[in-house]
Design a protein around this motif. Structure first.
Motif, PDB file in Angstrom:
ATOM      1  N   THR A 193       0.820  -1.206   0.000  1.00 44.21           N
ATOM      2  CA  THR A 193       0.000   0.000   0.000  1.00 44.21           C
ATOM      3  C   THR A 193       0.858   1.262   0.000  1.00 44.21           C
ATOM      4  N   LYS A 194       1.857   1.314   0.880  1.00 43.56           N
ATOM      5  CA  LYS A 194       2.703   2.504   0.961  1.00 43.56           C
ATOM      6  C   LYS A 194       3.504   2.693  -0.326  1.00 43.56           C
ATOM      7  N   THR A 195       3.988   1.597  -0.903  1.00 41.31           N
ATOM      8  CA  THR A 195       4.804   1.700  -2.108  1.00 41.31           C
ATOM      9  C   THR A 195       3.991   2.183  -3.299  1.00 41.31           C
ATOM     10  N   THR A 196       2.783   1.664  -3.463  1.00 39.26           N
ATOM     11  CA  THR A 196       1.954   2.117  -4.585  1.00 39.26           C
ATOM     12  C   THR A 196       1.508   3.563  -4.387  1.00 39.26           C
ATOM     13  N   ALA A 197       1.337   3.977  -3.120  1.00 38.21           N
ATOM     14  CA  ALA A 197       1.014   5.378  -2.853  1.00 38.21           C
ATOM     15  C   ALA A 197       2.171   6.279  -3.290  1.00 38.21           C
ATOM     16  N   ILE A 198       3.395   5.858  -2.999  1.00 37.03           N
ATOM     17  CA  ILE A 198       4.568   6.621  -3.420  1.00 37.03           C
ATOM     18  C   ILE A 198       4.634   6.698  -4.949  1.00 37.03           C
ATOM     19  N   MET A 199       4.324   5.601  -5.596  1.00 40.11           N
ATOM     20  CA  MET A 199       4.331   5.587  -7.061  1.00 40.11           C
ATOM     21  C   MET A 199       3.273   6.535  -7.614  1.00 40.11           C
ATOM     22  N   GLY A 200       2.098   6.564  -6.979  1.00 40.56           N
ATOM     23  CA  GLY A 200       1.049   7.486  -7.412  1.00 40.56           C
ATOM     24  C   GLY A 200       1.449   8.931  -7.240  1.00 40.56           C
TER      25      GLY A 200
END
Length: 350
Positions: free
Chosen positions: A299-306
């Motif tokens: 979740t945190k990693t995909t948020a960073i990607m977004g």
């Protein structure tokens, strides 16, 4: 059955199988604290809002608070994991399979920590108990399909919603602060990021901690009572024990993961770090209170990607992101097969 602390200590000292299950589960919890928990404050360190040592200390304290406090309000995630698999009617074999699953989770997690890859301990845990149940039952009869589907729903939340809200919150903040003085805005978002990072750590403690709390309780019930009751209530002493164990893991590990997620994937400013933390808080909180087991790392990693994609798709290091996604994809069959093999091996000798 009496699950107070005194009864547990007596059973722990007299039953080596129970002692092994508890120690292995707590060991897996320590690994989770060292590998997953640092993601909560990775962006806080990456944007230099906090230095690594105090940030890790903050995460450890917040992990403890999150599991201890939120579990008293809602244990939805713990109940999902508790009901996800059925180890069958043979009590001894069930305990052996549970021990095999814990060994597989620890082996997989330690390997990921050694190479500095932010793999998902949540996915490892789910894969481990599933592989062990399949080995024990000789097929999918030991897997509760309805509960397992919540994993799929969680993947959608952590991937699609994590990326989408990261992008959206960043865009909204840019519009809202368009006329703000940059120095004042950076000062505000520095502290906002620290607060939101602490929030992610609290929710990580609740989300991931409840998974290990559930497995620890399952082992205790099987060893002490011979049956896993569906209406389980988690004793406070066990909640505090798992909370302290996760906090310990967070305190002693994590700098490699912080570097991979918060500093290597995408270069961020203060407001972007806040957007990533806010997105993770929203998604993990939603999943935690609805009983969906999600990967806090995912979740945190995909948020960073977004967040990075809002500025330009080129700002995201997709090669590193792809490596992480591949690791997540491999976790289910990889850790599941490890647990499957360890279960058969352990049953031959125990």
């Amino acid at each position: 059955m009496n699950y107070d602390f005194g009864a547990f200590v007596a059973a722990f000292c007299s039953d080596p199988v129970l002692a092994l299950i508890v120690l292995l589960t707590l060991g897996a919890t320590v690994v989770n604290g060292a590998t997953d928990a640092p993601n909560a404050i990775a962006t806080v360190v990456g944007t230099k809002a906090m230095k690594p040592t105090p940030a890790i200390a903050m995460a450890a304290v917040c992990n403890f608070i999150g599991l201890a406090a939120i579990t008293m309000i809602s244990s939805a995630v713990a109940m999902t994991i508790f009901k996800m698999v059925d180890f069958g009617g043979n009590n001894h074999a069930a305990l052996v399979a549970l021990a095999a699953a814990m060994v597989a989770i620890i082996v997989w997690g330690v390997a990921a920590w050694y190479f500095g890859i932010p793999t998902s301990q949540s996915h490892s845990l789910i894969a481990g108990i599933t592989g062990a149940a399949i080995a024990l039952q000789g097929g999918l009869a030991g897997v509760n399909g309805d509960e397992w589907m919540k994993v799929v729903y969680g993947l959608v939340i952590s991937t699609v919603l994590g990326f989408g809200t990261g992008w959206l919150f960043t865009r909204l903040i840019k519009v809202a602060c368009r006329g703000a003085e940059r120095t004042k805005a950076n000062s505000f978002f520095k502290w906002a990021q620290i607060v939101s990072g602490a929030g992610v750590a609290v929710l990580h403690g609740a989300q991931d901690g409840q998974k290990f709390l559930s497995l620890c309780m399952l082992g205790i019930m099987l060893a002490m009572d011979g049956v896993a009751y569906s209406n389980v209530e988690f004793p406070m002493w066990l909640i505090l024990l798992v909370s302290m164990t996760m906090a310990l893991g967070t305190a002693v590990g994590g700098k490699k993961i912080i570097k991979s997620v918060g500093m290597n994937m995408v270069k961020m400013e203060q407001y972007q770090g806040f957007s990533a933390c806010l997105s993770a808080c929203f998604c993990i909180g939603l999943a935690t209170f609805t009983g969906l087991p999600v990967s806090t790392t995912h979740t945190k990693t995909t948020a960073i990607m977004g967040v990075g994609a809002e500025k330009s798709l080129r700002t995201v290091k997709w090669g590193l992101a792809g490596k992480m996604v591949l690791t997540w994809v491999l976790t289910f069959p990889g850790c599941g097969l490890l647990a499957f093999g360890f279960t058969h091996l352990f049953l031959m000798f125990f």
